[in-house]
Design a protein around this motif. Structure first.
Motif, PDB file in Angstrom:
ATOM      1  N   ARG A 266      68.005 -19.834 -24.929  1.00  0.00           N
ATOM      2  CA  ARG A 266      67.654 -18.536 -25.526  1.00  0.00           C
ATOM      3  C   ARG A 266      67.881 -18.507 -27.043  1.00  0.00           C
ATOM      4  NH1 ARG A 266      71.767 -13.898 -24.279  1.00  0.00           N
ATOM      5  NH2 ARG A 266      72.854 -15.091 -25.885  1.00  0.00           N
ATOM      6  N   ASP A 267      69.114 -18.789 -27.460  1.00  0.00           N
ATOM      7  CA  ASP A 267      69.455 -18.630 -28.880  1.00  0.00           C
ATOM      8  C   ASP A 267      68.719 -19.636 -29.760  1.00  0.00           C
ATOM      9  OD1 ASP A 267      71.052 -16.659 -27.932  1.00  0.00           O
ATOM     10  OD2 ASP A 267      72.932 -17.749 -28.146  1.00  0.00           O
ATOM     11  N   GLU A 268      68.532 -20.860 -29.222  1.00  0.00           N
ATOM     12  CA  GLU A 268      67.827 -21.887 -29.999  1.00  0.00           C
ATOM     13  C   GLU A 268      66.415 -21.434 -30.355  1.00  0.00           C
ATOM     14  OE1 GLU A 268      71.028 -24.327 -27.976  1.00  0.00           O
ATOM     15  OE2 GLU A 268      69.977 -22.436 -27.657  1.00  0.00           O
ATOM     16  N   ILE A 269      65.737 -20.790 -29.394  1.00  0.00           N
ATOM     17  CA  ILE A 269      64.360 -20.338 -29.657  1.00  0.00           C
ATOM     18  C   ILE A 269      64.343 -19.041 -30.467  1.00  0.00           C
ATOM     19  CG2 ILE A 269      62.207 -19.532 -28.578  1.00  0.00           C
ATOM     20  CD1 ILE A 269      62.534 -22.553 -28.301  1.00  0.00           C
ATOM     21  N   LEU A 270      65.196 -18.089 -30.114  1.00  0.00           N
ATOM     22  CA  LEU A 270      65.185 -16.804 -30.839  1.00  0.00           C
ATOM     23  C   LEU A 270      65.632 -16.957 -32.297  1.00  0.00           C
ATOM     24  CD1 LEU A 270      66.460 -14.151 -28.248  1.00  0.00           C
ATOM     25  CD2 LEU A 270      64.115 -14.657 -28.942  1.00  0.00           C
ATOM     26  N   ASN A 271      66.443 -17.984 -32.588  1.00  0.00           N
ATOM     27  CA  ASN A 271      66.901 -18.193 -33.968  1.00  0.00           C
ATOM     28  C   ASN A 271      66.011 -19.165 -34.746  1.00  0.00           C
ATOM     29  OD1 ASN A 271      69.015 -16.472 -33.463  1.00  0.00           O
ATOM     30  ND2 ASN A 271      70.434 -18.107 -32.880  1.00  0.00           N
ATOM     31  N   SER A 272      64.857 -19.459 -34.205  1.00  0.00           N
ATOM     32  CA  SER A 272      63.912 -20.359 -34.887  1.00  0.00           C
ATOM     33  C   SER A 272      63.533 -19.781 -36.256  1.00  0.00           C
ATOM     34  CB  SER A 272      62.652 -20.503 -34.033  1.00  0.00           C
ATOM     35  OG  SER A 272      61.568 -20.927 -34.833  1.00  0.00           O
ATOM     36  N   PRO A 273      63.425 -20.648 -37.266  1.00  0.00           N
ATOM     37  CA  PRO A 273      63.003 -20.152 -38.587  1.00  0.00           C
ATOM     38  C   PRO A 273      61.513 -19.790 -38.637  1.00  0.00           C
ATOM     39  CG  PRO A 273      63.334 -22.538 -38.637  1.00  0.00           C
ATOM     40  CD  PRO A 273      63.759 -22.078 -37.286  1.00  0.00           C
TER      41      PRO A 273
ATOM     42  N   VAL B 112      78.246 -33.019 -29.224  1.00  0.00           N
ATOM     43  CA  VAL B 112      78.501 -31.571 -29.244  1.00  0.00           C
ATOM     44  C   VAL B 112      78.443 -31.032 -30.670  1.00  0.00           C
ATOM     45  CG1 VAL B 112      80.268 -29.801 -28.803  1.00  0.00           C
ATOM     46  CG2 VAL B 112      79.823 -31.551 -27.080  1.00  0.00           C
ATOM     47  N   ILE B 113      79.083 -31.739 -31.605  1.00  0.00           N
ATOM     48  CA  ILE B 113      79.118 -31.300 -33.013  1.00  0.00           C
ATOM     49  C   ILE B 113      77.708 -31.271 -33.595  1.00  0.00           C
ATOM     50  CG2 ILE B 113      79.898 -31.939 -35.349  1.00  0.00           C
ATOM     51  CD1 ILE B 113      82.482 -33.059 -33.835  1.00  0.00           C
ATOM     52  N   TYR B 114      76.926 -32.316 -33.308  1.00  0.00           N
ATOM     53  CA  TYR B 114      75.551 -32.412 -33.820  1.00  0.00           C
ATOM     54  C   TYR B 114      74.690 -31.256 -33.296  1.00  0.00           C
ATOM     55  CZ  TYR B 114      70.924 -34.533 -34.671  1.00  0.00           C
ATOM     56  OH  TYR B 114      69.632 -34.773 -35.071  1.00  0.00           O
ATOM     57  N   GLN B 115      74.790 -31.005 -31.984  1.00  0.00           N
ATOM     58  CA  GLN B 115      73.997 -29.928 -31.384  1.00  0.00           C
ATOM     59  C   GLN B 115      74.417 -28.554 -31.904  1.00  0.00           C
ATOM     60  OE1 GLN B 115      73.218 -32.404 -27.285  1.00  0.00           O
ATOM     61  NE2 GLN B 115      73.739 -30.271 -27.021  1.00  0.00           N
ATOM     62  N   LYS B 116      75.733 -28.372 -32.093  1.00  0.00           N
ATOM     63  CA  LYS B 116      76.224 -27.089 -32.621  1.00  0.00           C
ATOM     64  C   LYS B 116      75.765 -26.867 -34.055  1.00  0.00           C
ATOM     65  CE  LYS B 116      80.174 -25.876 -29.763  1.00  0.00           C
ATOM     66  NZ  LYS B 116      81.631 -25.809 -29.639  1.00  0.00           N
ATOM     67  N   LEU B 117      75.747 -27.950 -34.834  1.00  0.00           N
ATOM     68  CA  LEU B 117      75.307 -27.855 -36.231  1.00  0.00           C
ATOM     69  C   LEU B 117      73.846 -27.418 -36.293  1.00  0.00           C
ATOM     70  CD1 LEU B 117      75.638 -28.461 -39.342  1.00  0.00           C
ATOM     71  CD2 LEU B 117      74.861 -30.772 -38.820  1.00  0.00           C
ATOM     72  N   LEU B 118      73.001 -28.056 -35.462  1.00  0.00           N
ATOM     73  CA  LEU B 118      71.571 -27.723 -35.457  1.00  0.00           C
ATOM     74  C   LEU B 118      71.318 -26.312 -34.912  1.00  0.00           C
ATOM     75  CD1 LEU B 118      69.914 -31.088 -34.355  1.00  0.00           C
ATOM     76  CD2 LEU B 118      70.198 -30.199 -36.651  1.00  0.00           C
ATOM     77  N   LYS B 119      72.192 -25.872 -34.001  1.00  0.00           N
ATOM     78  CA  LYS B 119      72.054 -24.522 -33.463  1.00  0.00           C
ATOM     79  C   LYS B 119      72.416 -23.485 -34.538  1.00  0.00           C
ATOM     80  CE  LYS B 119      73.326 -21.738 -29.428  1.00  0.00           C
ATOM     81  NZ  LYS B 119      74.020 -21.705 -28.148  1.00  0.00           N
ATOM     82  N   LYS B 120      73.439 -23.829 -35.322  1.00  0.00           N
ATOM     83  CA  LYS B 120      73.901 -22.924 -36.372  1.00  0.00           C
ATOM     84  C   LYS B 120      72.957 -22.930 -37.570  1.00  0.00           C
ATOM     85  CE  LYS B 120      78.313 -21.586 -38.427  1.00  0.00           C
ATOM     86  NZ  LYS B 120      79.694 -21.988 -38.705  1.00  0.00           N
ATOM     87  N   ARG B 121      72.383 -24.112 -37.856  1.00  0.00           N
ATOM     88  CA  ARG B 121      71.478 -24.221 -39.005  1.00  0.00           C
ATOM     89  C   ARG B 121      70.137 -24.800 -38.544  1.00  0.00           C
ATOM     90  NH1 ARG B 121      74.245 -26.760 -44.110  1.00  0.00           N
ATOM     91  NH2 ARG B 121      72.310 -25.961 -44.982  1.00  0.00           N
TER      92      ARG B 121
ATOM     93  N   ASN C  87      54.453 -35.207 -26.360  1.00  0.00           N
ATOM     94  CA  ASN C  87      55.348 -35.880 -27.302  1.00  0.00           C
ATOM     95  C   ASN C  87      56.801 -35.482 -27.037  1.00  0.00           C
ATOM     96  OD1 ASN C  87      56.232 -37.284 -29.611  1.00  0.00           O
ATOM     97  ND2 ASN C  87      56.094 -35.435 -30.854  1.00  0.00           N
ATOM     98  N   ILE C  88      57.627 -36.458 -26.639  1.00  0.00           N
ATOM     99  CA  ILE C  88      59.036 -36.161 -26.363  1.00  0.00           C
ATOM    100  C   ILE C  88      59.883 -36.448 -27.605  1.00  0.00           C
ATOM    101  CG2 ILE C  88      61.047 -36.703 -24.929  1.00  0.00           C
ATOM    102  CD1 ILE C  88      59.166 -37.463 -22.661  1.00  0.00           C
ATOM    103  N   ILE C  89      60.666 -35.446 -27.995  1.00  0.00           N
ATOM    104  CA  ILE C  89      61.597 -35.574 -29.122  1.00  0.00           C
ATOM    105  C   ILE C  89      62.989 -35.297 -28.557  1.00  0.00           C
ATOM    106  CG2 ILE C  89      62.186 -34.670 -31.432  1.00  0.00           C
ATOM    107  CD1 ILE C  89      59.276 -33.491 -31.481  1.00  0.00           C
ATOM    108  N   TYR C  90      64.030 -35.920 -29.102  1.00  0.00           N
ATOM    109  CA  TYR C  90      65.374 -35.680 -28.555  1.00  0.00           C
ATOM    110  C   TYR C  90      66.429 -35.675 -29.657  1.00  0.00           C
ATOM    111  CZ  TYR C  90      65.293 -40.785 -28.848  1.00  0.00           C
ATOM    112  OH  TYR C  90      65.148 -42.072 -29.292  1.00  0.00           O
ATOM    113  N   LEU C  91      67.525 -34.961 -29.373  1.00  0.00           N
ATOM    114  CA  LEU C  91      68.643 -34.893 -30.320  1.00  0.00           C
ATOM    115  C   LEU C  91      69.605 -36.051 -30.094  1.00  0.00           C
ATOM    116  CD1 LEU C  91      69.456 -31.052 -30.218  1.00  0.00           C
ATOM    117  CD2 LEU C  91      67.785 -32.263 -31.623  1.00  0.00           C
ATOM    118  N   ASN C  92      69.863 -36.367 -28.831  1.00  0.00           N
ATOM    119  CA  ASN C  92      70.754 -37.487 -28.475  1.00  0.00           C
ATOM    120  C   ASN C  92      70.133 -38.286 -27.344  1.00  0.00           C
ATOM    121  OD1 ASN C  92      73.332 -36.972 -30.076  1.00  0.00           O
ATOM    122  ND2 ASN C  92      73.084 -34.998 -29.059  1.00  0.00           N
ATOM    123  N   LYS C  93      70.586 -39.539 -27.209  1.00  0.00           N
ATOM    124  CA  LYS C  93      70.052 -40.404 -26.159  1.00  0.00           C
ATOM    125  C   LYS C  93      71.198 -40.914 -25.293  1.00  0.00           C
ATOM    126  CE  LYS C  93      66.450 -43.844 -25.560  1.00  0.00           C
ATOM    127  NZ  LYS C  93      65.461 -44.717 -26.194  1.00  0.00           N
TER     128      LYS C  93
END
Length: 383
Positions: free
Chosen positions: A116-123, A82-91, A57-63
């Protein structure tokens, strides 16, 4: 019936790079009955998208295509991404509740070091976390020792060469951290390379009287194509006839093309762009040249060895390992001078390369697709 393990894999896109190719090769060889996989891309783009098995199953943030320029008309779209990806990385909770629909994963997998950070900061506190390191991070200035040590937050750190393994072992502070490091050679399909090499091609003509050096890879500064062209010009000026063929695309493509014009070598240098089958060009060229400034474990050398090419490679991570300490190809200093001496040797004393050809004749890779895939499956099953 055993319950399938739920796995989230993250990577930027499926553009034409080594890590992307390796990931897709791995996914194509995974047993469908054992896993339920979500592949999350920052950008739904890239040449390898069509090769991802349908059950994943492929999911994506932007196309859309990657935006590598700063043209005025592209800036709003680029900024939004960039803003969208940064927002999701931060929250990250927004991503997990939204795009990922609150799914709970058994394993979260960073397919490249940049995730790295996206996975390590997973909720998700209970998921096991794995990272796949394809680059010699000591060569990237943003990766200080402190930054590299953050990777020990993962449950398993998969590395692809002895040099990267040593880097992590040297930084490990205890036995527990050392146990996390696992060296696994990239899964690559030898049979596919050999069968594709026999396919016809029609947009380049090889000249039997003039030696051709081929180089294949994503066109960005890491690969050193600028150095290759400058050396090519220097050799031509000294009267050494030869041609350069570059197969690949990337954000530096136009800069390298411009350099080609500036150096006045357009008649002897061809830039083919991306090819989904570079192997017939490999097969017909006289020499393979790796001009990289740094690597993790250059996948492309595996392909050159499979096709028994005469190889010249700069001494970057993985090269000594792949070329058996210089038994299978010429290893040169990682500089313009090194590339120059290697290419000159190929043009003046091409018979010196016969020993490499002889060594390659009956050479069997110490790693293969099946072994690599099995090792990674074993990690997924036992982490």
């Amino acid at each position: 019936m055993l319950q399938k393990k739920k796995i989230l894999i993250r990577i930027g896109s499926l553009r034409h790079g080594g890590a992307e190719k390796v990931l897709v090769t791995f996914l194509k060889n995974l047993p469908q009955d054992k896993y339920q996989i979500d592949l999350l891309l920052n950008l739904y783009s890239g040449k390898y998208l069509s090769e991802v098995p349908k059950w994943i199953n492929i999911i994506y943030l932007n196309k859309g295509e990657m935006i590598t320029t700063n043209r005025i008309q592209d800036i709003p779209k680029k900024a939004t991404r960039v803003i969208y990806q940064k927002l999701l990385k931060k929250r990250p909770s927004l991503l997990y509740k939204g795009k990922l629909k609150g799914k709970k994963y058994d394993i979260e997998f960073a397919a490249i070091h940049g995730m790295r950070d996206e996975i390590l900061n997973s909720p998700l506190q209970s998921s096991k976390k794995i990272v796949w390191i394809h680059n010699d991070l000591s060569q990237l200035k943003e990766y200080t020792e402190t930054e590299i040590k953050k990777f020990f937050g993962f449950d398993k750190i998969m590395v692809i060469s002895e040099k990267i393994e040593k880097l992590f072992l040297d930084l490990a502070e205890n036995e527990t951290q050392k146990q996390k490091i696992l060296k696994i050679y990239n899964p690559l399909d030898t049979e596919e390379i050999l069968s594709k090499a026999d396919k016809p091609f029609n947009n380049y003509e090889f000249d039997e009287k003039v030696p051709t050096f081929i180089s294949v890879g994503t066109v960005f500064p890491q690969k050193g194509f600028d150095r290759l062209l400058k050396v090519h010009k220097k050799l031509l000026d000294k009267g050494f006839k030869h041609k350069i063929l570059i197969v690949g695309d990337g954000y530096d493509f136009e800069n390298i093309k411009k350099l080609k014009t500036e150096l006045n070598i357009a008649h002897t240098t061809t830039m083919l762009g991306f090819s989904d089958n570079p192997y017939p060009y490999f097969k017909n060229a006289d020499f393979y040249i790796l001009s990289s400034r740094y690597e993790g474990f250059p996948t492309v050398l595996f392909e050159a060895i499979t096709l028994k090419k005469k190889i010249i490679a700069t001494e970057v991570s993985g090269v000594r390992e792949m070329l058996n300490d210089g038994e299978l190809g010429l290893i040169v200093e990682n500089s313009e001078e090194g590339i120059y001496s290697g290419m000159k040797k190929a043009l003046v004393n091409s018979q010196d390369f016969e020993k490499y050809t002889d060594n390659l004749k009956d050479y069997e890779m110490p790693f293969n697709l099946k072994n690599s895939v099995q090792k990674i499956i074993s990690i997924l099953d036992n982490v």
